[in-house]
Design a protein around this motif. Structure first.
Motif, PDB file in Angstrom:
ATOM      1  N   ASP A 131      43.978  48.882  57.031  1.00  0.00           N
ATOM      2  CA  ASP A 131      43.422  49.656  58.143  1.00  0.00           C
ATOM      3  C   ASP A 131      42.218  50.440  57.628  1.00  0.00           C
ATOM      4  OD1 ASP A 131      43.046  50.906  60.555  1.00  0.00           O
ATOM      5  OD2 ASP A 131      44.805  52.209  60.415  1.00  0.00           O
ATOM      6  N   ASN A 132      41.011  49.996  57.982  1.00  0.00           N
ATOM      7  CA  ASN A 132      39.787  50.677  57.526  1.00  0.00           C
ATOM      8  C   ASN A 132      39.543  51.936  58.348  1.00  0.00           C
ATOM      9  OD1 ASN A 132      39.099  47.464  57.256  1.00  0.00           O
ATOM     10  ND2 ASN A 132      38.373  48.652  55.514  1.00  0.00           N
ATOM     11  N   LYS A 133      39.438  53.070  57.661  1.00  0.00           N
ATOM     12  CA  LYS A 133      39.151  54.350  58.314  1.00  0.00           C
ATOM     13  C   LYS A 133      38.035  55.057  57.543  1.00  0.00           C
ATOM     14  CE  LYS A 133      42.423  54.118  61.450  1.00  0.00           C
ATOM     15  NZ  LYS A 133      42.078  54.004  62.892  1.00  0.00           N
ATOM     16  N   PRO A 134      36.793  54.529  57.646  1.00  0.00           N
ATOM     17  CA  PRO A 134      35.701  55.108  56.856  1.00  0.00           C
ATOM     18  C   PRO A 134      35.186  56.416  57.460  1.00  0.00           C
ATOM     19  CG  PRO A 134      34.862  53.367  58.261  1.00  0.00           C
ATOM     20  CD  PRO A 134      36.346  53.390  58.463  1.00  0.00           C
ATOM     21  N   GLY A 135      34.425  57.133  56.645  1.00  0.00           N
ATOM     22  CA  GLY A 135      33.733  58.313  57.147  1.00  0.00           C
ATOM     23  C   GLY A 135      33.880  59.526  56.256  1.00  0.00           C
ATOM     24  N   ALA A 136      32.807  60.312  56.194  1.00  0.00           N
ATOM     25  CA  ALA A 136      32.793  61.621  55.519  1.00  0.00           C
ATOM     26  C   ALA A 136      33.319  61.552  54.086  1.00  0.00           C
ATOM     27  CB  ALA A 136      33.594  62.641  56.329  1.00  0.00           C
ATOM     28  N   SER A 137      32.725  60.657  53.294  1.00  0.00           N
ATOM     29  CA  SER A 137      33.077  60.564  51.868  1.00  0.00           C
ATOM     30  C   SER A 137      34.572  60.351  51.653  1.00  0.00           C
ATOM     31  CB  SER A 137      32.609  61.809  51.117  1.00  0.00           C
ATOM     32  OG  SER A 137      31.221  61.967  51.199  1.00  0.00           O
ATOM     33  N   THR A 138      35.166  59.483  52.437  1.00  0.00           N
ATOM     34  CA  THR A 138      36.582  59.072  52.410  1.00  0.00           C
ATOM     35  C   THR A 138      37.525  60.111  53.017  1.00  0.00           C
ATOM     36  OG1 THR A 138      37.335  59.887  50.222  1.00  0.00           O
ATOM     37  CG2 THR A 138      36.172  57.764  50.278  1.00  0.00           C
ATOM     38  N   GLY A 144      39.661  58.854  56.426  1.00  0.00           N
ATOM     39  CA  GLY A 144      40.818  58.007  56.171  1.00  0.00           C
ATOM     40  C   GLY A 144      41.916  58.721  55.412  1.00  0.00           C
ATOM     41  N   THR A 145      41.534  59.545  54.436  1.00  0.00           N
ATOM     42  CA  THR A 145      42.533  60.258  53.651  1.00  0.00           C
ATOM     43  C   THR A 145      43.284  61.265  54.508  1.00  0.00           C
ATOM     44  OG1 THR A 145      41.106  59.992  51.708  1.00  0.00           O
ATOM     45  CG2 THR A 145      42.912  61.562  51.523  1.00  0.00           C
ATOM     46  N   PRO A 163      39.783  54.120  53.119  1.00  0.00           N
ATOM     47  CA  PRO A 163      38.811  55.021  53.730  1.00  0.00           C
ATOM     48  C   PRO A 163      37.355  54.598  53.500  1.00  0.00           C
ATOM     49  CG  PRO A 163      39.643  55.998  51.724  1.00  0.00           C
ATOM     50  CD  PRO A 163      40.372  54.689  51.892  1.00  0.00           C
ATOM     51  N   PHE A 164      37.124  53.288  53.562  1.00  0.00           N
ATOM     52  CA  PHE A 164      35.797  52.701  53.384  1.00  0.00           C
ATOM     53  C   PHE A 164      35.581  51.638  54.464  1.00  0.00           C
ATOM     54  CE2 PHE A 164      36.929  54.252  49.203  1.00  0.00           C
ATOM     55  CZ  PHE A 164      35.733  54.758  48.700  1.00  0.00           C
TER      56      PHE A 164
END
Length: 329
Positions: free
Chosen positions: A75-82, A85-86, A46-47
């Motif tokens: 698989d990078n899924k960044p955004g909103a303080s992790t 992705g979480t 998540p970064f």
């Protein structure tokens, strides 16, 4: 978790989530299935690409794939303080083919800085803590602060006048510096930066920061910044001359970390296989050498040991977040 539960109830409930998640994972039945793994494993990070968690996840993932005989894709899924992705991770099937590689804030800070999250910490089953990230209190090389007591004295003489940089509200550098300020009984002015503000520390625009060691190690070694203290329990091999904060304030510990999580309900056989392969990677000389170049510390260990870290982290950061009114809502 609701927005209406009293703080002490929320705190007590959240503190148990790491161990609940572990117990849930250990209780998951080993279902009849094809020989695991029989296809590609996905690791959600998540970064953004190029950040430390991404770089370390790819290093670990490549070696995990070789050990298991299947490809591992990041698989990078960044955004909103992790959170972005979480949230995608917890929506995935609990079949052993999706894992989460993340840093401490996801489970140790976010649950306390947000009133409500789209994921529950209890849904994340700890697999292995891959590494620890010491933080370093740094100042410009031209700063009048030669040692930690100098900084503390000036902060007490000029309450609220000294500034510190961070990567933003509720990030590890922010909460660790707030924890230090509470320990030292000083008031500091927080200045959040998207990039951590290192250039402004070097230039003296801000007085100090509690920066991840990988960011500042080369700056320390080349004399562009001065290290006053580290967040770890013991002094670091990479900076043996730099004292710990705990030498001034016993019990202080503020390291961040990276770790791997499975989803609650994942077959235990799959978790065990990934954990065992990961432990060999973390214990390898190649891994230790790679981390040493950045000042990072390999950890490894069992699921239970990682769950214990999550619990002690939560007990520490829930108080820091509450006492300093740190919120992301």
């Amino acid at each position: 978790m609701t927005t209406h539960a009293p703080q002490h109830q929320r705190t007590r409930r959240l503190l148990g989530l790491a161990l609940i998640g572990l117990a849930s994972g250990l209780a998951a039945p080993t279902q009849a299935q094809d020989k695991y793994p029989s296809r590609t494993i996905k690791v959600i990070v998540p970064f953004p690409a190029g950040t430390a968690p991404d770089v370390m996840a790819r290093f670990w993932g490549e070696r995990l794939g070789k050990a298991l005989g299947q490809s591992v894709i990041v698989d990078n899924k960044p955004g909103a303080s992790t959170i972005v992705g979480t949230q995608q991770f917890v929506a995935a099937p609990a079949d052993g083919y999706t894992f989460l590689y993340t840093a401490s804030g996801t489970v140790s800070i976010n649950p306390f800085a947000y009133k409500k999250l789209p994921y529950q910490v209890a849904d994340l089953v700890p697999v292995i803590q891959t590494l620890s990230i010491p933080l370093v209190i740094t100042v410009a090389s031209g700063s009048p602060y030669k040692a930690l007591p100098d900084l503390i004295k000036d902060a007490k003489d000029n309450p609220g006048k000294l500034s510190y940089a961070s990567y933003g509200v509720a990030t590890a550098p922010h909460v660790s510096m707030a924890y230090f300020a509470n320990s030292a009984n000083i008031a500091l002015n927080h200045v959040p930066y998207r990039d951590g503000g290192l250039n402004d520390i070097v230039g003296g625009t801000v007085n100090t920061a509690f920066s991840p060691i990988a960011d500042v190690l080369q700056f320390i070694r080349t004399g562009r910044v001065r290290a006053l203290a580290v967040s770890s329990k013991q002094r670091l091999d990479s900076l043996p001359q730099v004292p710990t904060v705990a030498e001034s304030f016993p019990g202080f510990e503020g390291d961040s970390w990276h770790g791997v999580f499975a989803l609650k309900g994942t077959p235990q056989a799959a978790i065990d296989m990934v954990a065992a392969a990961s432990q060999k990677i973390v214990a390898s000389d190649e891994y230790k050498k790679y981390l040493a170049s950045m000042g990072l510390v390999p950890i490894g260990g069992t699921q239970e040991q990682f769950a214990s870290v999550l619990l002690s982290d939560s007990k520490r950061w829930v108080n820091v977040v509450k006492n300093n009114h740190i919120t992301l809502d």
